[in-house]
Design an enzyme around this catalytic site. Structure first.
Site, short mmCIF file in Angstrom:
data_model
loop_
_atom_site.label_atom_id
_atom_site.label_comp_id
_atom_site.label_asym_id
_atom_site.label_seq_id
_atom_site.Cartn_x
_atom_site.Cartn_y
_atom_site.Cartn_z
N ARG A 104 3.51 3.65 2.38
CA ARG A 104 3.12 2.41 1.70
C ARG A 104 2.45 1.48 2.67
O ARG A 104 3.03 1.15 3.71
CB ARG A 104 4.36 1.70 1.13
CG ARG A 104 4.99 2.40 0.00
CD ARG A 104 5.72 1.45 -0.91
NE ARG A 104 6.83 0.74 -0.28
CZ ARG A 104 7.54 -0.17 -0.90
NH1 ARG A 104 7.25 -0.53 -2.13
NH2 ARG A 104 8.55 -0.76 -0.30
N THR A 108 -0.60 -4.22 1.02
CA THR A 108 -1.03 -4.04 -0.38
C THR A 108 0.00 -3.29 -1.21
O THR A 108 -0.10 -3.27 -2.44
CB THR A 108 -2.34 -3.24 -0.42
OG1 THR A 108 -2.07 -1.92 0.12
CG2 THR A 108 -3.44 -3.89 0.40
#
Ligand code: URA
Length: 209
Positions: A104, A108
């Protein structure tokens, strides 16, 4: 819209509670992850097609059932999916494994792929995507899109814990993919963590924080 199954079996709920508890050690957390995944796997595979076969018991000839079709594929999303995959392989040891490496982006929260290795003939097999936490849904959506790109049409998704936002996002992106989870939690925090959740499943499984 895809079906969502919350596995509320008392054993699953009890083990999930122990995993949520922040005082649970890494060793115990990892063992519980494996055990809970085995129980979830039992539910996800409940309607697998079966073949009727003729066998001979020590007593008589018999007509009996065995699982039909091609071997399953478990597709763990790295790295937290690995802990769950072990428990699923305990139950279906002949399953094939497709590893999907996603991380991840902390800004964002988007899923970035860094690794993909799947069986060559994956397209004709039922593929069960495995990730303990369905938070924003970005990783699950990206992993399933990648598998579809390789021609996989028969997909299921299993997680330990989901946020309602992740369930909604996954169902919208892939309405053909049914979901199994032990619980759906209230919300995500500003860092994309499930609340109340259980923290970072990868860190808690591998003892990295
Ligand atoms: N991934 C985790 O490990 N935990 C969360 O709460 C959300 C995503």
């Amino acid at each position: 819209m895809s079906q969502v199954t919350v596995v509320n079996h008392p054993l699953v709920q009890h083990k999930l509670t122990r995993m949520r508890d922040k005082t649970t050690s890494t060793k115990t957390f990892r063992a519980l992850m494996r055990e809970t995944a085995t129980l979830l796997c039992y539910e996800v595979t409940r309607d697998l097609p079966m073949d009727q076969v003729e066998i001979e018991t020590p007593v008589a000839k018999a007509s009996a059932y065995e699982i039909g079709g091609k071997k399953l594929v478990f597709a763990p999303i790295l790295r937290a999916g690995l802990g769950m995959c072990e428990g699923m392989l305990d139950l279906v040891p002949s399953a094939r494994v497709a590893h999907i490496g996603l991380y991840r982006d902390h800004e964002t929260l988007e899923a970035i792929e860094y690794y993909f290795k799947a069986p060559e003939d994956i397209s004709g097999r039922l593929t069960i995507v495995v990730d303990p936490m369905l938070a924003t849904g970005h990783s699950a959506i990206a992993a399933i899109a990648r598998l579809k790109h390789y021609g996989v049409t028969n997909l299921r998704f299993v997680c330990l814990l989901a946020a309602q936002a992740g369930v909604d996002a996954l169902r919208e992106a892939h309405p053909d993919v049914p979901i199994w989870t032990a619980a759906i939690d209230e919300k995500l925090n500003e860092h994309g963590y499930i609340v109340p959740g259980l923290g970072d499943a990868g860190d808690r499984t591998f003892g990295t924080r």
